[in-house]
Design a protein around this motif. Structure first.
Motif, PDB file in Angstrom:
ATOM      1  N   ASN A 160      54.872  74.273  20.879  1.00  0.00           N
ATOM      2  CA  ASN A 160      54.871  72.844  20.533  1.00  0.00           C
ATOM      3  C   ASN A 160      54.758  71.939  21.757  1.00  0.00           C
ATOM      4  O   ASN A 160      55.115  70.765  21.692  1.00  0.00           O
ATOM      5  CB  ASN A 160      56.140  72.482  19.756  1.00  0.00           C
ATOM      6  CG  ASN A 160      57.402  72.645  20.594  1.00  0.00           C
ATOM      7  OD1 ASN A 160      57.478  73.539  21.419  1.00  0.00           O
ATOM      8  ND2 ASN A 160      58.384  71.787  20.393  1.00  0.00           N
ATOM      9  N   MET A 161      54.251  72.476  22.868  1.00  0.00           N
ATOM     10  CA  MET A 161      54.111  71.659  24.070  1.00  0.00           C
ATOM     11  C   MET A 161      52.644  71.536  24.452  1.00  0.00           C
ATOM     12  O   MET A 161      51.903  72.522  24.472  1.00  0.00           O
ATOM     13  CB  MET A 161      54.896  72.226  25.243  1.00  0.00           C
ATOM     14  CG  MET A 161      54.896  71.285  26.449  1.00  0.00           C
ATOM     15  SD  MET A 161      56.033  71.786  27.746  1.00  0.00           S
ATOM     16  CE  MET A 161      55.215  73.240  28.366  1.00  0.00           C
ATOM     17  N   LEU A 162      52.240  70.314  24.750  1.00  0.00           N
ATOM     18  CA  LEU A 162      50.861  70.002  25.123  1.00  0.00           C
ATOM     19  C   LEU A 162      50.858  69.285  26.461  1.00  0.00           C
ATOM     20  O   LEU A 162      51.697  68.419  26.724  1.00  0.00           O
ATOM     21  CB  LEU A 162      50.225  69.107  24.054  1.00  0.00           C
ATOM     22  CG  LEU A 162      48.826  68.558  24.354  1.00  0.00           C
ATOM     23  CD1 LEU A 162      47.789  69.656  24.186  1.00  0.00           C
ATOM     24  CD2 LEU A 162      48.511  67.366  23.457  1.00  0.00           C
ATOM     25  N   ALA A 163      49.899  69.655  27.314  1.00  0.00           N
ATOM     26  CA  ALA A 163      49.674  68.937  28.569  1.00  0.00           C
ATOM     27  C   ALA A 163      48.410  68.105  28.425  1.00  0.00           C
ATOM     28  O   ALA A 163      47.405  68.578  27.878  1.00  0.00           O
ATOM     29  CB  ALA A 163      49.549  69.909  29.738  1.00  0.00           C
ATOM     30  N   SER A 164      48.452  66.864  28.910  1.00  0.00           N
ATOM     31  CA  SER A 164      47.292  65.980  28.846  1.00  0.00           C
ATOM     32  C   SER A 164      47.095  65.309  30.195  1.00  0.00           C
ATOM     33  O   SER A 164      48.052  65.050  30.922  1.00  0.00           O
ATOM     34  CB  SER A 164      47.467  64.929  27.743  1.00  0.00           C
ATOM     35  OG  SER A 164      48.578  64.084  28.028  1.00  0.00           O
ATOM     36  N   GLY A 165      45.832  65.039  30.519  1.00  0.00           N
ATOM     37  CA  GLY A 165      45.514  64.404  31.795  1.00  0.00           C
ATOM     38  C   GLY A 165      44.695  63.145  31.590  1.00  0.00           C
ATOM     39  O   GLY A 165      43.798  63.109  30.735  1.00  0.00           O
ATOM     40  N   GLY A 166      44.976  62.122  32.381  1.00  0.00           N
ATOM     41  CA  GLY A 166      44.296  60.845  32.254  1.00  0.00           C
ATOM     42  C   GLY A 166      43.226  60.638  33.305  1.00  0.00           C
ATOM     43  O   GLY A 166      43.200  61.321  34.345  1.00  0.00           O
ATOM     44  N   GLY A 167      42.340  59.687  33.051  1.00  0.00           N
ATOM     45  CA  GLY A 167      41.228  59.393  33.941  1.00  0.00           C
ATOM     46  C   GLY A 167      41.624  58.648  35.192  1.00  0.00           C
ATOM     47  O   GLY A 167      42.800  58.612  35.578  1.00  0.00           O
ATOM     48  N   GLY A 168      40.600  58.014  35.826  1.00  0.00           N
ATOM     49  CA  GLY A 168      40.791  57.449  37.158  1.00  0.00           C
ATOM     50  C   GLY A 168      41.821  56.353  37.270  1.00  0.00           C
ATOM     51  O   GLY A 168      42.457  56.203  38.320  1.00  0.00           O
ATOM     52  N   SER A 169      42.032  55.583  36.211  1.00  0.00           N
ATOM     53  CA  SER A 169      43.034  54.514  36.272  1.00  0.00           C
ATOM     54  C   SER A 169      44.432  54.998  35.910  1.00  0.00           C
ATOM     55  O   SER A 169      45.402  54.257  36.041  1.00  0.00           O
ATOM     56  CB  SER A 169      42.642  53.379  35.321  1.00  0.00           C
ATOM     57  OG  SER A 169      41.391  52.844  35.673  1.00  0.00           O
ATOM     58  N   ASP A 170      44.526  56.245  35.458  1.00  0.00           N
ATOM     59  CA  ASP A 170      45.818  56.789  35.027  1.00  0.00           C
ATOM     60  C   ASP A 170      46.339  57.838  36.006  1.00  0.00           C
ATOM     61  O   ASP A 170      47.456  57.754  36.497  1.00  0.00           O
ATOM     62  CB  ASP A 170      45.657  57.409  33.632  1.00  0.00           C
ATOM     63  CG  ASP A 170      46.957  57.938  33.070  1.00  0.00           C
ATOM     64  OD1 ASP A 170      47.720  57.156  32.487  1.00  0.00           O
ATOM     65  OD2 ASP A 170      47.219  59.156  33.212  1.00  0.00           O
ATOM     66  N   ARG A 171      45.522  58.875  36.238  1.00  0.00           N
ATOM     67  CA  ARG A 171      45.787  59.913  37.254  1.00  0.00           C
ATOM     68  C   ARG A 171      47.012  60.770  36.941  1.00  0.00           C
ATOM     69  O   ARG A 171      47.495  61.489  37.812  1.00  0.00           O
ATOM     70  CB  ARG A 171      45.949  59.303  38.652  1.00  0.00           C
ATOM     71  CG  ARG A 171      44.811  58.430  39.096  1.00  0.00           C
ATOM     72  CD  ARG A 171      45.044  57.885  40.499  1.00  0.00           C
ATOM     73  NE  ARG A 171      46.302  57.146  40.585  1.00  0.00           N
ATOM     74  CZ  ARG A 171      46.444  55.869  40.268  1.00  0.00           C
ATOM     75  NH1 ARG A 171      45.397  55.172  39.869  1.00  0.00           N
ATOM     76  NH2 ARG A 171      47.608  55.272  40.352  1.00  0.00           N
ATOM     77  N   CYS A 172      47.532  60.706  35.723  1.00  0.00           N
ATOM     78  CA  CYS A 172      48.788  61.398  35.408  1.00  0.00           C
ATOM     79  C   CYS A 172      48.556  62.625  34.532  1.00  0.00           C
ATOM     80  O   CYS A 172      47.652  62.644  33.685  1.00  0.00           O
ATOM     81  CB  CYS A 172      49.758  60.461  34.697  1.00  0.00           C
ATOM     82  SG  CYS A 172      50.423  59.169  35.766  1.00  0.00           S
ATOM     83  N   ILE A 173      49.401  63.632  34.744  1.00  0.00           N
ATOM     84  CA  ILE A 173      49.536  64.745  33.814  1.00  0.00           C
ATOM     85  C   ILE A 173      50.828  64.524  33.049  1.00  0.00           C
ATOM     86  O   ILE A 173      51.894  64.347  33.651  1.00  0.00           O
ATOM     87  CB  ILE A 173      49.578  66.099  34.548  1.00  0.00           C
ATOM     88  CG1 ILE A 173      48.275  66.346  35.312  1.00  0.00           C
ATOM     89  CG2 ILE A 173      49.824  67.236  33.559  1.00  0.00           C
ATOM     90  CD1 ILE A 173      48.300  67.611  36.157  1.00  0.00           C
ATOM     91  N   LYS A 174      50.723  64.522  31.737  1.00  0.00           N
ATOM     92  CA  LYS A 174      51.898  64.299  30.891  1.00  0.00           C
ATOM     93  C   LYS A 174      52.119  65.506  29.998  1.00  0.00           C
ATOM     94  O   LYS A 174      51.169  66.178  29.596  1.00  0.00           O
ATOM     95  CB  LYS A 174      51.721  63.033  30.034  1.00  0.00           C
ATOM     96  CG  LYS A 174      51.599  61.751  30.859  1.00  0.00           C
ATOM     97  CD  LYS A 174      51.484  60.522  29.972  1.00  0.00           C
ATOM     98  CE  LYS A 174      51.246  59.259  30.802  1.00  0.00           C
ATOM     99  NZ  LYS A 174      52.397  58.903  31.651  1.00  0.00           N
TER     100      LYS A 174
END
Length: 474
Positions: free
Chosen positions: A343-357
């Protein structure tokens, strides 16, 4: 007692002590008959006389301490009761209340069990060597040219199938690279009206592959015979940039914001439609159980969909998402379900975000967020260790290996000179292929060898593509 008097006493001891005879076992002493008249039995041995101290049984350091301690007590007579209690407790625990200076007999030997336990503890400590840190090569194991690779963050142009064949789309052509022998073949080249190719995705059987096109069509190919099985038209209004398989269901995501589940075994293939994104869907991933679908879009939204909530009739209205997650502040393309926590998902954001959540997809809670410092293009979990690999854009264009859950950087792999848009993992989980805007395809032995290989049961794909009768070619 000062140092001078101690040296004099040691000289006297050396003069009085008789030289040890040769060929004697260390620690043994000559037989001494008893000086008392109580026993005439020569077999009754007595080591020393009761009026003559036995030096070998004495602890000279302890004797020195006991001789000088009373003097210190007089000097520190004004010590607090607490300090006095502490001194007595220390003497009891460390000195075992030893007060005798002269010793007339050796102490009895300690129980053998104590030595046995100590030896066992020492052996157990030596038997557990420290775990060695895995060696991670800092350079690519192999580099291949990838001319005309489209530099578009929102596409998905690389995938590695279960048959150990890697597919990559270069402009209008899909190429297949067989990792077992390094051979390359061309699967299909589409015409200018339909191209370029915007997405590729292998079916679980490793034989069939889906190809999304700029024209909004989706093609299904049999790679063993290089035969086009069917073309699905009218599913989307514009290009299809993301694809994901869930057994016999092919999920497609388009620039029109729609997500469509297609059952490839039947003629009327559209079975569910998800409405939630307002801009292009650039990331799609099914969970390992096949019960939840994660979708990321150029609208900065991340949605979690549950199969039990999907509408079976496209005209029945919008299917409600399970979670709508709005924490990212840039496009969400990089998605990866955790292999050891379903039940765990990793997501990554683009250039204005730069975060792994990291997300708990049951509750929708954000578990952690890490600022990577650059655009996150792709994410892959290690199947054997608690590690996560991410690929990035400006400024370093690197691959970063993270230790989970601490998110400490284990390695940074450099070599690409432009943003690393796509990554794909080999079937054994050890090698990762990366394709970048510098038009190179690189292979990294980043996940090493698993410590204890687990016997994986072969996945059964019964019912999917088993017969050409299940496919109705339009």
């Amino acid at each position: 007692m000062d140092a001078g008097s101690r040296s004099i006493s040691s000289e006297k001891r050396s003069l009085c002590t008789a030289p040890r005879p040769p060929l004697q076992e260390a620690g043994s002493r000559p037989y001494m008959p008893s000086l008392s008249t109580a026993s005439r039995n020569p077999s009754a041995k007595c080591y020393g006389d009761r009026f003559i101290p036995d030096r070998s049984a004495m602890d000279m350091d302890m004797a020195h301490y006991l001789l000088t301690e009373p003097r210190k007590d007089k000097e520190n007579a004004a010590a607090s009761p607490a300090k006095e209690a502490y001194r007595k407790l220390l003497a009891e625990k460390i000195l075992n209340n030893r007060t005798r200076i002269l010793s007339f007999r050796n102490k009895p030997p300690e129980p053998e069990s104590i030595h046995t336990e100590l030896r066992a503890d020492a052996a157990s400590l030596q038997a557990k060597p420290a775990k060695q840190r895995r060696y991670i090569p800092q350079s690519a194991e192999r580099t291949l040219d990838a001319p005309e690779l489209v530099d578009d963050y929102y596409l998905n142009l690389l995938d590695w199938g279960s048959s150990n064949v890697l597919s990559i789309a270069l402009s209008n052509t899909v190429y297949l690279w067989d990792a077992s022998d390094g051979s390359t073949s061309e699967l299909v080249t589409v015409d200018e009206d339909n191209g370029p190719v915007t997405s590729v995705s292998w079916a679980p059987d490793g034989r069939h592959i889906a190809v999304g096109l700029n024209s909004s069509d989706v093609q299904l190919w049999d790679t063993t015979s290089n035969r086009l099985l069917r073309t699905m038209r009218g599913v989307h209004d514009s290009r299809v940039g993301s694809l994901a398989w869930n057994n016999n269901i092919l999920t497609t995501g388009g620039m029109d914001g729609k997500i469509v589940n297609n059952d490839v075994r039947i003629r009327n293939h559209v079975v569910q439609t998800y409405h939630g994104h307002e801009q292009e869907v650039c990331g799609l991933k099914w969970s390992g159980s096949g019960q939840q679908l994660a979708s990321g879009g150029n609208d900065n939204m991340l949605h979690i969909w549950d199969v039990s909530m999907a509408s079976s009739m496209p005209s029945a209205g919008r299917t409600q998402w399970l979670h709508r997650l709005e924490d990212h502040v840039a496009a969400v393309k990089a998605l990866a379900w955790c292999p050891f926590q379903s039940n765990m998902l990793a997501s990554g954001g683009g250039g204005s975000d730069r975060c792994i959540k990291f997300w708990n997809t049951h509750t929708g809670a954000c578990l952690n967020s890490v600022d990577t410092g650059s655009q996150v293009c792709s994410l892959i979990w290690n199947k054997n260790e608690r590690e996560l690999l991410s690929s990035h854009g400006f400024t370093q264009n690197q691959l970063t290996l993270w230790k989970y859950p601490s998110m400490v950087k284990m390695a940074e792999l450099t070599g690409h000179t432009s943003r690393v848009l796509f990554m794909a993992q080999s079937p054994d989980g050890l090698t990762v292929a990366s394709a970048a805007a510098d038009e190179t395809l690189r292979f990294w032995n980043v996940f090493g060898t698993p410590e204890a290989p687990k016997t994986a049961s072969k996945a059964s794909h019964t019912g999917m593509f088993n017969s050409s009768n299940h496919i109705h070619i339009r």
